[in-house]
Design a protein around this motif. Structure first.
Motif, short mmCIF file in Angstrom:
data_model
loop_
_atom_site.label_atom_id
_atom_site.label_comp_id
_atom_site.label_asym_id
_atom_site.label_seq_id
_atom_site.Cartn_x
_atom_site.Cartn_y
_atom_site.Cartn_z
N LEU A 1 41.84 37.44 44.70
CA LEU A 1 41.00 38.54 44.21
C LEU A 1 39.55 38.10 44.08
O LEU A 1 38.63 38.86 44.42
N LYS A 2 39.31 36.88 43.62
CA LYS A 2 37.92 36.44 43.52
C LYS A 2 37.31 36.20 44.90
O LYS A 2 36.08 36.23 45.05
N ILE B 1 45.25 39.40 34.77
CA ILE B 1 46.09 40.54 34.38
C ILE B 1 46.73 41.17 35.62
O ILE B 1 47.92 41.51 35.63
N ALA B 2 45.94 41.32 36.69
CA ALA B 2 46.45 41.91 37.93
C ALA B 2 47.57 41.06 38.53
O ALA B 2 48.57 41.58 39.03
N ILE C 1 36.72 44.26 30.43
CA ILE C 1 38.16 44.42 30.73
C ILE C 1 38.60 45.86 30.52
O ILE C 1 39.36 46.43 31.32
N LYS C 2 38.10 46.48 29.45
CA LYS C 2 38.41 47.89 29.20
C LYS C 2 37.91 48.78 30.33
O LYS C 2 38.60 49.69 30.80
N LYS C 3 36.69 48.51 30.79
CA LYS C 3 36.11 49.29 31.89
C LYS C 3 36.96 49.13 33.16
O LYS C 3 37.23 50.11 33.87
N ILE C 4 37.37 47.90 33.45
CA ILE C 4 38.19 47.65 34.64
C ILE C 4 39.55 48.34 34.51
O ILE C 4 40.06 48.90 35.49
N ASP C 5 40.13 48.33 33.32
CA ASP C 5 41.38 49.07 33.08
C ASP C 5 41.19 50.56 33.38
O ASP C 5 42.05 51.20 33.99
N GLY D 1 41.24 51.31 36.96
CA GLY D 1 42.56 51.21 37.57
C GLY D 1 43.01 49.79 37.80
O GLY D 1 43.98 49.54 38.52
N GLY D 2 42.32 48.83 37.20
CA GLY D 2 42.69 47.43 37.34
C GLY D 2 41.77 46.69 38.28
O GLY D 2 40.92 47.28 38.96
N ALA D 3 41.93 45.36 38.34
CA ALA D 3 41.01 44.51 39.09
C ALA D 3 41.01 44.83 40.58
O ALA D 3 39.95 44.85 41.22
N VAL D 4 42.20 45.08 41.17
CA VAL D 4 42.25 45.36 42.61
C VAL D 4 41.44 46.61 42.94
O VAL D 4 40.61 46.61 43.86
N THR D 5 41.64 47.66 42.18
CA THR D 5 40.90 48.91 42.41
C THR D 5 39.41 48.72 42.14
O THR D 5 38.56 49.23 42.88
N ALA D 6 39.08 47.97 41.09
CA ALA D 6 37.68 47.72 40.75
C ALA D 6 36.97 46.96 41.87
O ALA D 6 35.79 47.20 42.15
#
Length: 548
Positions: A189-190, A252-253, A413-417, A420-425
């Motif tokens: 992901l990174k 988390i993802a 983290i709240k914004k990324i949630d 829709g999560g890290a992948v979507t972000a």
């Protein structure tokens, strides 16, 4: 003194300071407050927010005694040219006192191409060692007992293949997989967000990662199956808060994907590790380390319901900041690395790589690598920083900054949630845009002189060209091509094709764990490019989105 009286005293102090500041204007880019007092930590609950070292929420460290019993692993990152040359460097590092190895691979290896592929031309062995097959991996670890050394491999998209090669080499040495210790970076992901050495789209990439989690939990139990990396996010220009927020969001993802694949959180979470950058601002870095442990402990316990205390622990490898090294006056980098080392140690890292002074110019020489390793050893044995657990705990400023960084991280983290999560972000470009904006802000401060980089925008001198740099000869590419031709001539090519065909079929069935089939192909001496080529054929390749 009551907090109300203290607030009044601080107000008087600030009034006096304003007069002084009018006469001598303060520098830019300083903390908002000049001084920190008990007022700034009045909401701090010791048991809830700090605890004791080795206890939840691990703010003060993941081990009760930290370095008083055993120092952090001094894991020096190295790799260049051929497997033969890198093997010499690894053995030199071990003889010099390194307690762990960290493998750097060249760009073709990182993106799954053999050295004789046209796309590899000019890059073979340049920024790391070229590994095309199990034969190269056997040479890389020749005369190094894999049952005794801890090895970290900075490899992501083809992590499954390199791990399989390592397991196969260990078997040839007579070391069973359950005796191996080390880490595979395995953090795709990174790569999408900050670094760029990806191959496959997110869905099959996440499958490969969870396949590794599952396989290692059963067969390589002491192996850290992923090093969730904030290092490259910080190198790309993020702030300290963004570094831990985006990295923990990635974590988390990965946990979500593993649970979706049928794994239980406590079956794999204890083998997750993190990778932090040690930047120049010593106190901010210490607070970052402390905040990151607290955030991860809460994520694992409250979000995922992990019950094993090992699952709550954020264990971290650290590397000093490559982006902070300067080509100008490279000797100054020794001082920078020493300060970054102090920050990592006071922050409570579990292992550490220290960069060499010449890495802004070229791959490091043996002499500069030795100085970098000695920097760790001097901090360990002479500085006293390793004698006390969490030596800056209780500092009003460090505690307030720990809280601030944690708060900012939770907001991200709240914004990324919400996205829709890290992948979507990542797919929407949110994380990339945040990093880009922070990098731009930093660079503008340097350009304007608001942020001083010694030797770059202040205190410059006339310099002579630096001599004695390490250069990788272009002949390395030709040598690797010959080794590949010899390998293909003597191996059982029928067996290779059978193993690759079995892998291709398995790739089409999402219920199959691919690690055993990759291991079979590796043992038959299928090359990295051949194995990744099969997976490219089935999975396709990821295409990055340009963020404007």
């Amino acid at each position: 003194m009551s907090n109300e009286n203290l607030k009044a005293k601080v107000a008087e102090y600030n009034a006096k300071v304003e007069k002084a500041a009018a006469k001598f204007p303060e520098r830019k880019n300083l903390p908002e407050q000049r001084i920190y007092t008990p007022v700034d930590v009045e909401g701090l609950d010791y048991d809830r927010d700090l605890g004791l070292p080795g206890s939840y929420p691990f703010t003060r460290g993941v081990q009760p005694t930290m370095y008083r019993g055993r120092f952090w692993t001094m894991r020096m990152y190295a790799g260049f040219s051929t497997a033969e040359e890198s093997n010499k460097r690894y053995r030199y590092l071990i003889e010099s006192g390194a307690t762990g190895l960290s493998c750097a691979f060249d760009l073709p290896t990182q993106i799954g191409y053999d050295s004789d592929d046209a796309i590899s031309t000019g890059e073979v062995g340049k920024v790391g060692v070229a590994i095309d097959s199990l034969a190269d991996m056997e040479i890389l670890f020749d005369q190094i007992d894999l049952g005794k050394v801890s090895t970290s491999m900075t490899i992501n998209a083809p992590a499954s293949v390199l791990l399989a090669m390592y397991i196969a080499v260990a078997e040839k040495q007579g070391v069973s997989a359950d005796k191996l210790n080390g880490t595979i970076q395995n953090d795709i992901l990174k790569e999408y967000a900050a670094r760029g050495t990806y191959i496959f789209p997110p869905k099959p990439s996440m499958r490969l990662i969870t396949n590794i989690f599952e396989y290692c939990s059963k067969n390589v139990p002491n192996w850290n199956t992923i090093s969730i990396s904030g290092y490259h996010i910080r190198e790309a220009g993020s702030t300290a808060s963004q570094e831990i927020a985006f990295t923990i969001a990635d974590g988390i993802a990965y946990c979500d994907a593993a649970i979706k694949a049928g794994l239980k959180i406590d079956d794999f979470a204890g083998r997750l590790s993190f990778f932090w950058n040690a930047h120049n601002n010593v106190l901010e870095e210490v607070a970052k380390f402390r905040a990151s442990r607290r955030v991860w402990a809460k994520v694992m316990k409250e979000r995922f319901g992990a019950t094993n205390p090992k699952s709550w622990m954020l264990r971290v490898h650290t590397q000093t900041a490559g982006s902070m090294l300067t080509a100008q006056q490279p000797e100054n980098n020794v001082v920078r690395v020493a300060l970054q080392t102090a920050a990592a140690v006071m922050g409570g890292t579990q292992s550490l790589h220290t960069n060499s002074k010449d890495e802004a110019l070229a791959l490091p020489t043996e002499d500069s690598v030795r100085v970098a390793l000695r920097t760790q050893q001097i901090v360990a044995y002479e500085s006293g920083l390793a004698d006390i657990v969490d030596p800056l705990g209780g500092s009003y400023y460090v505690e307030a900054l720990t809280d601030q960084i944690e708060k900012e991280a939770w907001e991200y983290i709240k914004k990324i949630d919400e996205i829709g999560g890290a992948v979507t972000a990542i797919e929407k470009g949110y994380i990339q845009k945040e990093i880009q904006d922070s990098a731009y802000k930093w660079q503008m401060e340097v350009e304007k002189g608001d942020r001083v980089i010694v030797g770059v925008n202040k205190f410059q001198i006339e310099e002579k060209p630096v001599e004695g740099l390490l250069r990788v000869d272009a002949s390395v590419g030709e040598l690797q091509k010959k080794k590949l031709a010899d390998l293909r001539a003597k191996r059982d090519n029928g067996a290779v094709q059978d193993k690759l065909a079995a892998l291709e079929k398995a790739c089409q069935d999402e219920s199959v764990n691919l690690m055993p089939l990759i291991l079979d192909a590796v043992k038959a001496y299928a090359t990295l490019g051949e194995i990744c080529g099969v997976m490219r054929k089935v999975f396709g390749e990821y295409e990055a989105h340009v963020n404007l």
